[in-house]
Design an enzyme around this catalytic site. Structure first.
Site, PDB file in Angstrom:
ATOM      1  N   GLU A  39     -60.984 -42.848  -0.142  1.00 22.55           N
ATOM      2  CA  GLU A  39     -61.036 -43.897  -1.203  1.00 22.55           C
ATOM      3  C   GLU A  39     -61.766 -43.593  -2.441  1.00 22.55           C
ATOM      4  O   GLU A  39     -61.543 -43.737  -3.665  1.00 22.55           O
ATOM      5  CB  GLU A  39     -61.817 -45.000  -0.721  1.00 22.55           C
ATOM      6  CG  GLU A  39     -61.084 -45.862   0.620  1.00 22.55           C
ATOM      7  CD  GLU A  39     -59.960 -46.435  -0.155  1.00 22.55           C
ATOM      8  OE1 GLU A  39     -59.813 -46.669  -1.461  1.00 22.55           O
ATOM      9  OE2 GLU A  39     -59.096 -46.592   0.805  1.00 22.55           O
ATOM     10  N   GLY A  91     -60.865 -35.080 -12.104  1.00 19.18           N
ATOM     11  CA  GLY A  91     -61.473 -35.575 -12.850  1.00 19.18           C
ATOM     12  C   GLY A  91     -62.487 -36.598 -12.607  1.00 19.18           C
ATOM     13  O   GLY A  91     -62.724 -36.515 -11.191  1.00 19.18           O
ATOM     14  N   CYS A 120     -42.150 -66.294  -7.827  1.00 18.96           N
ATOM     15  CA  CYS A 120     -43.223 -65.765  -8.784  1.00 18.96           C
ATOM     16  C   CYS A 120     -43.244 -66.292 -10.000  1.00 18.96           C
ATOM     17  O   CYS A 120     -42.271 -66.632 -10.690  1.00 18.96           O
ATOM     18  CB  CYS A 120     -42.660 -64.208  -8.659  1.00 18.96           C
ATOM     19  SG  CYS A 120     -43.773 -63.210  -9.786  1.00 18.96           S
TER      20      CYS A 120
END
Length: 362
Positions: free
Chosen positions: A44, A88, A214
């Site tokens: 994670e 990064g 949707c």
DNA sequence: GACCCGTGGAG
DNA sequence: TCTCCAAGGGT
């Protein structure tokens, strides 16, 4: 203000989502189904603001080098940063080290088992704490990441900006209403997979199990949702790196300021807010006693290497200088070309080094 | 709350 | 080439 569109969360949402997951979701990742909280945490942290395809090889290398949290806690920062190099957001790496060491020392290597404890760990915020809690311990905390913003904003027609305080709160509350509390881990994994596979920025509505209901699809607002309000401004900086060579060695130093690339290494560097001629660069270096006028030669000057960061554009130039006398700078280390390989450098430097090696400049 | 922190892929 | 943004978090 905030238009909530299709408000009623619809009981069927999590059932439909989990059915899609069972019957159609084929997504595979090395950490999927993992139950070791250490490995879940590791994955994670690596994946924060990072594409899965980019993070996979880093995850595998970390697990190979550090199979458990004590191995990670006992490793040198140099080695850990070298493995992180190129990913990064290096504060993640600093926090990773701090958390590994605190769990190893203060908890004898046992990962905490409650959301409240997990969310206090350095580098772990609401998203990561919910992910670890649900995947490792099946605790009922809904993840809210970029995928979840997109899926919920479109299906339920929510135009509250996701980067506002109100938006974060609203999406988090909705997500926690929708989650199947008995299958928290499966639900969280499913909604992120769904966002990554179907409800992508450019979505596959033809394959979507929600395409009869949707809000965004029915109202032609696919490209309008989710909403983000803040725009970032880009600052431009010029970095003039000096490859100061003495006795076949180059000087490097570690970046320590609260700035980009903190804790990575670089060549001694002159920064300017605009482009600078070579004479001006050398004059500034001389003023800092990096070398003495008349006692060095300029070997080459590279073309400009550009690197785009999220908030800055870096223009880097590399000036190779051979000095007669070795400068005595306390924070410099002298390394040969092989030695460079142990240290983590920012991308712009590695791109230069790669090109330099191709042309056998070293 | 605003701003900062990397890198790379997609369109 | 340019914009967006990706399993966010810290200050």
């Amino acid at each position: 203000m905030a238009k909530k569109g299709n408000e009623a969360p619809g009981k069927g949402f999590s059932e439909q989502l989990l059915r899609w997951d069972r019957e159609q979701n084929r997504r595979q990742m090395p950490w999927k189904g993992e139950k070791d909280p250490y490995k879940i945490w590791l994955s994670e942290i690596i994946l924060q603001q990072t594409r899965v395809e980019h993070g996979v090889s880093y995850y595998n290398e970390f697990v190979r080098n550090f199979p458990d949290i004590k191995k990670l806690a006992n490793a040198s920062e140099e080695k850990i940063f070298k493995l992180w190099e190129g990913l990064g957001y290096y504060s993640r790496c600093r926090n990773l080290i701090a958390t590994a060491r605190s769990i190893a020392l203060e908890r004898n290597g046992v990962f905490p088992k409650t959301y409240e404890e997990i969310v206090t760990l350095k580098g772990v915020g609401p998203y990561t704490a919910a992910a670890i809690s649900s995947f490792a311990f099946n605790l009922p905390y809904a993840v809210v990441d970029g995928n979840v913003f997109r899926v919920l904003a479109r299906i339920f027609g929510i135009d509250t900006p996701t980067d506002s305080t109100e938006g974060k709160k609203y999406f988090a509350q909705l997500a926690n209403e929708l989650i199947d509390k008995k299958k928290a881990g499966a639900y969280n994994q499913a909604i992120m997979d769904f966002g990554a596979m179907i409800c992508k920025p450019v979505p596959h509505c033809d394959q979507c199990v929600f395409n009869k209901s949707c809000y965004a699809l029915l109202n032609k607002k696919i490209n309008e949702l989710p909403v983000k309000e803040k725009k970032i401004s880009i600052k431009k900086r010029w970095f003039y790196y000096l490859l100061i060579e003495h006795n076949n060695q180059l000087a490097i130093r570690q970046r320590t300021a609260k700035d980009i690339w903190q804790q990575l290494y670089e060549f001694p560097m002159i920064e300017n807010t605009q482009d600078l001629e070579q004479d001006g660069i050398l004059a500034r270096a001389e003023k800092q006693n990096w070398f003495i006028r008349g006692k060095y030669e300029v070997v080459t000057q590279s073309p400009v290497y550009k690197q785009q960061l999220s908030h800055q554009l870096i223009a880097g130039k590399f000036i190779h200088i051979r000095v007669k006398n070795k400068p005595a700078q306390a924070d410099w280390q002298w390394v040969n070309e092989t030695g460079l390989g142990k240290f983590a450098f920012p991308r712009v430097i590695n791109q230069f080094l790669q090109k330099a090696r191709e042309q056998s400049l070293f």
